[in-house]
Design a protein around this motif. Structure first.
Motif, PDB file in Angstrom:
ATOM      1  N   GLU A 110       0.827  -1.208   0.000  1.00 41.74           N
ATOM      2  CA  GLU A 110       0.000   0.000   0.000  1.00 41.74           C
ATOM      3  C   GLU A 110       0.860   1.257   0.000  1.00 41.74           C
ATOM      4  OE1 GLU A 110      -4.321  -0.427   1.733  1.00 41.74           O
ATOM      5  OE2 GLU A 110      -2.882  -0.993   3.283  1.00 41.74           O
ATOM      6  N   MET A 111       1.989   1.213   0.707  1.00 44.18           N
ATOM      7  CA  MET A 111       2.915   2.344   0.678  1.00 44.18           C
ATOM      8  C   MET A 111       3.461   2.556  -0.733  1.00 44.18           C
ATOM      9  SD  MET A 111       3.174   3.786   3.691  1.00 44.18           S
ATOM     10  CE  MET A 111       4.743   4.632   3.587  1.00 44.18           C
ATOM     11  N   ASP A 112       3.835   1.458  -1.398  1.00 44.88           N
ATOM     12  CA  ASP A 112       4.344   1.555  -2.768  1.00 44.88           C
ATOM     13  C   ASP A 112       3.266   2.079  -3.713  1.00 44.88           C
ATOM     14  OD1 ASP A 112       6.724   0.536  -1.839  1.00 44.88           O
ATOM     15  OD2 ASP A 112       6.282  -1.526  -2.452  1.00 44.88           O
ATOM     16  N   MET A 113       2.023   1.669  -3.461  1.00 47.28           N
ATOM     17  CA  MET A 113       0.920   2.115  -4.308  1.00 47.28           C
ATOM     18  C   MET A 113       0.723   3.626  -4.189  1.00 47.28           C
ATOM     19  SD  MET A 113      -3.131   1.208  -3.927  1.00 47.28           S
ATOM     20  CE  MET A 113      -3.156   2.216  -2.428  1.00 47.28           C
ATOM     21  N   LEU A 114       0.781   4.144  -2.963  1.00 41.38           N
ATOM     22  CA  LEU A 114       0.608   5.580  -2.773  1.00 41.38           C
ATOM     23  C   LEU A 114       1.708   6.373  -3.466  1.00 41.38           C
ATOM     24  CD1 LEU A 114      -0.440   5.774   1.000  1.00 41.38           C
ATOM     25  CD2 LEU A 114      -1.899   5.824  -1.022  1.00 41.38           C
ATOM     26  N   GLU A 115       2.878   5.788  -3.577  1.00 42.72           N
ATOM     27  CA  GLU A 115       3.999   6.464  -4.220  1.00 42.72           C
ATOM     28  C   GLU A 115       3.897   6.403  -5.742  1.00 42.72           C
ATOM     29  OE1 GLU A 115       7.335   8.645  -4.835  1.00 42.72           O
ATOM     30  OE2 GLU A 115       6.350   8.283  -2.909  1.00 42.72           O
ATOM     31  N   SER A 116       3.544   5.214  -6.279  1.00 47.04           N
ATOM     32  CA  SER A 116       3.613   5.012  -7.733  1.00 47.04           C
ATOM     33  C   SER A 116       2.337   5.379  -8.477  1.00 47.04           C
ATOM     34  CB  SER A 116       3.964   3.545  -8.034  1.00 47.04           C
ATOM     35  OG  SER A 116       2.964   2.680  -7.519  1.00 47.04           O
ATOM     36  N   HIS A 117       1.185   5.416  -7.767  1.00 47.72           N
ATOM     37  CA  HIS A 117      -0.085   5.645  -8.455  1.00 47.72           C
ATOM     38  C   HIS A 117      -0.593   7.081  -8.344  1.00 47.72           C
ATOM     39  CE1 HIS A 117      -1.467   1.154  -8.568  1.00 47.72           C
ATOM     40  NE2 HIS A 117      -0.150   1.269  -8.657  1.00 47.72           N
ATOM     41  N   GLN A 118       0.127   7.941  -7.627  1.00 48.90           N
ATOM     42  CA  GLN A 118      -0.435   9.256  -7.355  1.00 48.90           C
ATOM     43  C   GLN A 118      -0.386  10.198  -8.555  1.00 48.90           C
ATOM     44  OE1 GLN A 118       1.752  11.653  -4.535  1.00 48.90           O
ATOM     45  NE2 GLN A 118       3.659  10.545  -4.898  1.00 48.90           N
ATOM     46  N   SER A 119       0.576  10.029  -9.430  1.00 53.82           N
ATOM     47  CA  SER A 119       0.726  10.974 -10.540  1.00 53.82           C
ATOM     48  C   SER A 119       0.442  10.365 -11.911  1.00 53.82           C
ATOM     49  CB  SER A 119       2.139  11.565 -10.536  1.00 53.82           C
ATOM     50  OG  SER A 119       3.111  10.536 -10.628  1.00 53.82           O
ATOM     51  N   THR A 120       0.528   9.051 -12.034  1.00 51.52           N
ATOM     52  CA  THR A 120       0.321   8.405 -13.334  1.00 51.52           C
ATOM     53  C   THR A 120      -0.580   7.197 -13.174  1.00 51.52           C
ATOM     54  OG1 THR A 120       2.284   6.997 -13.047  1.00 51.52           O
ATOM     55  CG2 THR A 120       2.586   9.116 -14.185  1.00 51.52           C
ATOM     56  N   ASN A 121      -1.190   6.796 -14.263  1.00 57.16           N
ATOM     57  CA  ASN A 121      -1.988   5.578 -14.298  1.00 57.16           C
ATOM     58  C   ASN A 121      -1.054   4.411 -14.584  1.00 57.16           C
ATOM     59  OD1 ASN A 121      -3.751   3.466 -14.768  1.00 57.16           O
ATOM     60  ND2 ASN A 121      -5.107   4.633 -16.112  1.00 57.16           N
ATOM     61  N   PRO A 122      -0.962   3.434 -13.667  1.00 57.33           N
ATOM     62  CA  PRO A 122      -0.015   2.333 -13.876  1.00 57.33           C
ATOM     63  C   PRO A 122      -0.305   1.524 -15.130  1.00 57.33           C
ATOM     64  CG  PRO A 122      -1.531   1.851 -12.061  1.00 57.33           C
ATOM     65  CD  PRO A 122      -1.725   3.291 -12.415  1.00 57.33           C
ATOM     66  N   LEU A 123      -1.554   1.547 -15.612  1.00 59.87           N
ATOM     67  CA  LEU A 123      -1.878   0.814 -16.834  1.00 59.87           C
ATOM     68  C   LEU A 123      -1.187   1.399 -18.055  1.00 59.87           C
ATOM     69  CD1 LEU A 123      -5.701   0.147 -16.320  1.00 59.87           C
ATOM     70  CD2 LEU A 123      -3.890  -1.572 -16.396  1.00 59.87           C
TER      71      LEU A 123
END
Length: 330
Positions: A190-203
């Motif tokens: 969840e910590m990694d998700m908050l970092e990687s998903h906040q500015s871009t769409n991972p898809l």
């Protein structure tokens, strides 16, 4: 194709293709490697996948990520109560120029069909998928239209919310090879998700790992996986035990045993083997069978779950040969 070529397809080439798909999904859905592996297994076994979990855990994200790893035709259907069967399968429209009916294909005509919140559609619309999922074709006005090859339905549903939903009947659930829950991620994920998903769409980072032709080759390779007679007897014994158990109202169907066999072969192939061992069957049995078993009313009210009952059945059924002996037959 020679035996040596088959071994290469099921070995280095096969493993490399599978790993590309798993890596792509892992980059989108943090900490869910086992869920991604099961989804890949169902894809290679030519099955359909039901993602059932509470909102916000990534069901649709997983479905989209798996679909984007295949360079094929992808369609999404947002199921709603007012959706009609023709909105799914297509409709025949009269052409005044030719004085004949032209068939306009629906979104089900795709390699990967994502059905979002399938239990929000009426029973009539849900039933439109029965022929599609089982026979991979659509019959409209007495004319049969084959669906693309490969073809897979990935459906999502929320088991908690009941208002405005239509529970899937047993016949519909039996069409899905496996039902899995995504579950909540662990703290670090969840910590990694908050970092990687906040500015871009991972898809946006997911690119196709293989085309439909390569996927068909992998599916054909899975079909070459050897299954010994003791493993087949083990699968049949599991199915019959679910039907004969005193606490079960509806046990595993013959279709489910065939799908369990296919899923076990895909599990073995993804694990790097060209033969099935008992652990392959055990590892996928819950995902394939749990949504098909219906407990009787008394057992339901007692609080017992299908998972625990299936655990006891798997623990009680012996296998006539261990993995080494089974492998010797390949």
């Amino acid at each position: 194709m020679t035996t040596q070529q088959q071994d290469l397809t099921l070995g280095a080439d096969f493993h490399d293709a599978c790993q590309r798909i798993l890596d792509a999904i892992d980059g989108v859905l943090d900490g869910k490697q086992s869920v991604a592996r099961t989804a890949l297994t169902v894809l290679l076994a030519q099955g359909h996948l039901l993602l059932e979990d509470v909102p916000g855990v990534g069901k649709t994200l997983l479905a989209k990520a798996l679909a984007k790893t295949i360079d094929g035709d992808i369609k999404r259907i947002q199921f709603t109560p007012d959706l009609l069967p023709s909105d799914v399968t297509g409709v025949s429209i009269y052409n005044q120029d030719t004085h004949s009916f032209d068939f306009r294909t629906g979104p089900v005509f795709a390699n990967i069909v994502i059905g979002d919140e399938i239990n929000r559609a009426s029973a009539k619309t849900q039933s439109a998928l029965l022929e599609c999922m089982e026979e991979r074709q659509v019959s409209i006005d007495s004319v049969t239209h084959p669906l693309p090859d490969p073809f897979m339905v990935i459906a999502t549903q929320n088991p908690i919310e009941l208002e405005g939903t239509f529970p899937l009947p047993e016949a519909q659930r039996d069409r899905f090879m496996a039902r899995i829950s995504v579950g909540y991620p662990d703290r670090q994920a969840e910590m990694d998700m908050l970092e990687s998903h906040q500015s871009t769409n991972p898809l946006d980072r997911v690119s196709p790992a293989l085309n439909t032709g390569e996927l068909r080759a992998l599916i054909d390779a899975v079909k070459t996986v050897h299954v010994s007679e003791p493993i087949k007897e083990y699968i049949v014994s599991i199915g019959r035990a679910t039907r004969e158990h005193p606490d079960v109202n509806l046990g595993a169907s013959p279709r489910s045993l065939l799908q369990l066999l296919r899923a076990a072969k895909a599990t073995a192939a993804v694990s790097g083997r060209n033969y099935v061992v008992p652990d392959d069957v055990k590892s996928i049995a819950h995902d394939v069978l749990v949504h098909r078993i219906v407990l009787d009313r008394k057992t339901k009210f007692s609080g017992r779950r299908v998972d625990s009952l299936l655990d006891s059945i798997l623990a009680s059924i012996p296998v006539k040969a261990d993995g080494r002996d089974v492998a010797a037959g390949s």
